[in-house]
Design a protein around this motif. Sequence first.
Motif, PDB file in Angstrom:
ATOM      1  N   PRO A  98       0.838  -1.211   0.000  1.00 33.23           N
ATOM      2  CA  PRO A  98       0.000   0.000   0.000  1.00 33.23           C
ATOM      3  C   PRO A  98       0.872   1.261   0.000  1.00 33.23           C
ATOM      4  O   PRO A  98       1.266   1.742   1.055  1.00 33.23           O
ATOM      5  CB  PRO A  98      -0.794  -0.132   1.308  1.00 33.23           C
ATOM      6  CG  PRO A  98       0.068  -0.968   2.188  1.00 33.23           C
ATOM      7  CD  PRO A  98       0.879  -1.846   1.327  1.00 33.23           C
ATOM      8  N   VAL A  99       1.202   1.742  -1.190  1.00 31.77           N
ATOM      9  CA  VAL A  99       2.116   2.889  -1.300  1.00 31.77           C
ATOM     10  C   VAL A  99       1.580   3.889  -2.322  1.00 31.77           C
ATOM     11  O   VAL A  99       0.608   3.621  -3.027  1.00 31.77           O
ATOM     12  CB  VAL A  99       3.515   2.404  -1.741  1.00 31.77           C
ATOM     13  CG1 VAL A  99       4.212   1.647  -0.620  1.00 31.77           C
ATOM     14  CG2 VAL A  99       3.435   1.552  -2.982  1.00 31.77           C
ATOM     15  N   ASP A 100       2.295   5.011  -2.375  1.00 30.80           N
ATOM     16  CA  ASP A 100       1.981   6.027  -3.398  1.00 30.80           C
ATOM     17  C   ASP A 100       2.770   5.650  -4.658  1.00 30.80           C
ATOM     18  O   ASP A 100       4.004   5.699  -4.674  1.00 30.80           O
ATOM     19  CB  ASP A 100       2.408   7.395  -2.844  1.00 30.80           C
ATOM     20  CG  ASP A 100       2.102   8.520  -3.805  1.00 30.80           C
ATOM     21  OD1 ASP A 100       2.152   8.273  -5.018  1.00 30.80           O
ATOM     22  OD2 ASP A 100       1.834   9.632  -3.320  1.00 30.80           O
ATOM     23  N   GLU A 101       2.065   5.268  -5.683  1.00 32.45           N
ATOM     24  CA  GLU A 101       2.721   4.719  -6.871  1.00 32.45           C
ATOM     25  C   GLU A 101       3.693   5.709  -7.511  1.00 32.45           C
ATOM     26  O   GLU A 101       4.824   5.378  -7.840  1.00 32.45           O
ATOM     27  CB  GLU A 101       1.658   4.299  -7.890  1.00 32.45           C
ATOM     28  CG  GLU A 101       2.237   3.487  -9.036  1.00 32.45           C
ATOM     29  CD  GLU A 101       1.194   3.229 -10.113  1.00 32.45           C
ATOM     30  OE1 GLU A 101       0.767   2.086 -10.227  1.00 32.45           O
ATOM     31  OE2 GLU A 101       0.824   4.187 -10.822  1.00 32.45           O
ATOM     32  N   GLY A 102       3.250   7.005  -7.648  1.00 29.06           N
ATOM     33  CA  GLY A 102       4.081   8.029  -8.282  1.00 29.06           C
ATOM     34  C   GLY A 102       5.383   8.213  -7.512  1.00 29.06           C
ATOM     35  O   GLY A 102       6.464   8.291  -8.113  1.00 29.06           O
ATOM     36  N   GLN A 103       5.276   8.256  -6.198  1.00 25.77           N
ATOM     37  CA  GLN A 103       6.482   8.470  -5.383  1.00 25.77           C
ATOM     38  C   GLN A 103       7.408   7.260  -5.458  1.00 25.77           C
ATOM     39  O   GLN A 103       8.631   7.407  -5.459  1.00 25.77           O
ATOM     40  CB  GLN A 103       6.084   8.750  -3.938  1.00 25.77           C
ATOM     41  CG  GLN A 103       5.485  10.140  -3.792  1.00 25.77           C
ATOM     42  CD  GLN A 103       5.239  10.550  -2.351  1.00 25.77           C
ATOM     43  OE1 GLN A 103       5.296   9.742  -1.453  1.00 25.77           O
ATOM     44  NE2 GLN A 103       4.959  11.834  -2.180  1.00 25.77           N
ATOM     45  N   MET A 104       6.817   6.071  -5.536  1.00 26.81           N
ATOM     46  CA  MET A 104       7.648   4.866  -5.669  1.00 26.81           C
ATOM     47  C   MET A 104       8.412   4.899  -6.996  1.00 26.81           C
ATOM     48  O   MET A 104       9.597   4.550  -7.064  1.00 26.81           O
ATOM     49  CB  MET A 104       6.783   3.604  -5.612  1.00 26.81           C
ATOM     50  CG  MET A 104       6.312   3.261  -4.226  1.00 26.81           C
ATOM     51  SD  MET A 104       7.684   2.937  -3.105  1.00 26.81           S
ATOM     52  CE  MET A 104       7.296   4.053  -1.805  1.00 26.81           C
TER      53      MET A 104
END
Length: 654
Positions: free
Chosen positions: A535-541
């Motif tokens: 569960p993460v922020d895709e853009g930031q990853m």
Amino acid sequence: MKRGTAKSKDAHALRSRAKKRFRGQSSPRPRFRSPTDARALMHEVQVHQIELEMQNEELLKAQAVAREAVDNYTELFDFAPVPYFVLDADGVVCDLNLAGAKLLGLDRGRISGQRFERYVRPDDRRAYATFCYKLRADETQTPCELTLLKADVGFCHVLVDGTAVEKGGSAGGRGWRLAMIDITERRAAETRRNLSAALLEMFANKSSSQEYLAGVVDVIRKWSGCQAVGIRVTGPQGELPYAACAGFEPDFLAVENRFSLGRDDCCCMRTVKQDFAAPERTLVTPGGSFRCDDAIAFAGRRPSGTQMRFGGNCVKFGFSSIAAIPLRWREAIIGVVHLADRRPGQFPPERVAFLESLMPLVGEAVQRLQTDAKLAEYRDHLEELVRQRTRELEATNAQLREEIGCREVAEEMLVRKAEELKRSNLELEQFAYVASHDLQEPLRAVGGFVRLLERRFPDKLDAKAREYIEGAADGANRMEELITGLLALSRVGREGRQRAPTDLSVALELALRNLQFTIQAAQAEVTSDPLPTLPVDEGQMAQLFQNLLANALKFRNQTPPRIHVGARAEEGRWVLWVRDNGIGIEPQYCERIFQVFQRLHTRKKYPGTGIGLAICKKIVERHGGTIWVESEPGQGSKFCFSLPDASARPRPES
Ligand code: ADP
């Protein structure tokens, strides 16, 4: 059968007449005056003769009966189980039966002819005299209790009854017949019962073994009339001190109390060990006690070198009678009762045997009191330990309370500081965003005008002016890069999208697409493990991967870059990494490079702004993870970061 002749008929008549007369005894004697009378006289004589014969016969019969009665009486007298004495008017024993002789332990012949009084214990002689007097005076007399001295050592208790009789002894006058019952056993049982009751009562009332033993000494002393009594109890080191005593001199005790079973040798020690010396074995009772009627004489008979062993200190202090009775507890001997008296023959076997019979009772009481004392000691010790532990716990509690108080204050401060930090971070981000955003416009204008200057006046600018314009344009570009970087950094906190389960391979794919030309130009090879969905922020990853991959491509050496993206699950988290085969990093810089504007190389050698890793750190930390690098110069670098695994169960708090 032939009938009787005339002569025999006469004899028969004579006999029946004599019988008649013998029975009647009343017919008067006739007077003879003529021959006829003489015949009658003869006849009469014959009748008398027959009468006499018959009387003689009767007498013989009576004599036989009397002899038989005497025999029966003698037998009865001799073998009667009751001691029986016949005394003359002087109180001298004329006759006694076997039980009487046995009672005094002597042959009958040795007792006969002796005054009975000599066998009566001196203390009882007055009572004996009164008893005899009352018998003679025909007064009603109740049986009298006497203590008789036995032939050997010792005594017996008897209950005496008797009668006064006419006795024709040398002194004439009346004598006595005394019958007695041996009540020695009964008296001993009574005394034992009384002493046992006294000892039990003392046990119930005394609180310590010391106090109890002092009472026992007192009881024994009163009962025996002994000059000195002591009770010695073995100690843990084999010492044998007097736990209680009476009648011994202090100097005597000072010497004896130093004795120890392993080192010293005296009759008390040998009694405890039940290991007696050869000459004294005859002085040991069946109950294991040592008793000596005259220790001074006994020791005197021993060779001079060994005298101290036999009575030693006791003899030195003038004690003649000595007894050492083992103090028993179950199978063990836990001490000794020491009796000493300056008068010889004070401890006859009966007295010692009697004390032996009391010893298990005393031993049990001592053991119980000692056990109680030990228990009380342990209980006190335990209570002290509990008190000490309670004090320690209270101190620890107080300390803990203080620490908790301090921690609460510290936590409060931390929360406050965190809030302050958050606020100031927010302000800073705000400021960075505003500043970089607002700076972009004038910077673009500066850049535009510089380039315009270069294009519009190409002929008017000399080489120096061109060089300056070049520098200004370069500076503007550089500043733009920095501002873009700062803007990106401030956006991490401001513009992060909502977290959603994201396949990290997709984020990696995005980054690789952005870098595809650089990858191609560098002839790099990028490989990857299967990556998890978190569960993460895709853009930031994607930006995180892009920054790390860009550095891996940039900080390469001569060989084409070989980059691998890896992932492994750990407890409660995932660890991912980007490993390259580039120039590597000195260990001392491994932390610094994550701060903004920290670079290890000149821009000429490796272009950059020093913001990329700061952005990576911020993204990872925003997701609750950490970032670090493992590297060696020339050996490539491995940039690792962790992300919490939301699917993992939270660990129970310890
Ligand atoms: P920039 O790349 O713009 O210089 P970064 O913040 O990305 O800024 O990196 C900071 C510094 O960390 C770099 O200047 C470089 O010295 C070092 N660095 C970063 N990544 C690597 C790498 N893969 N190999 C060697 N050094 C690296």
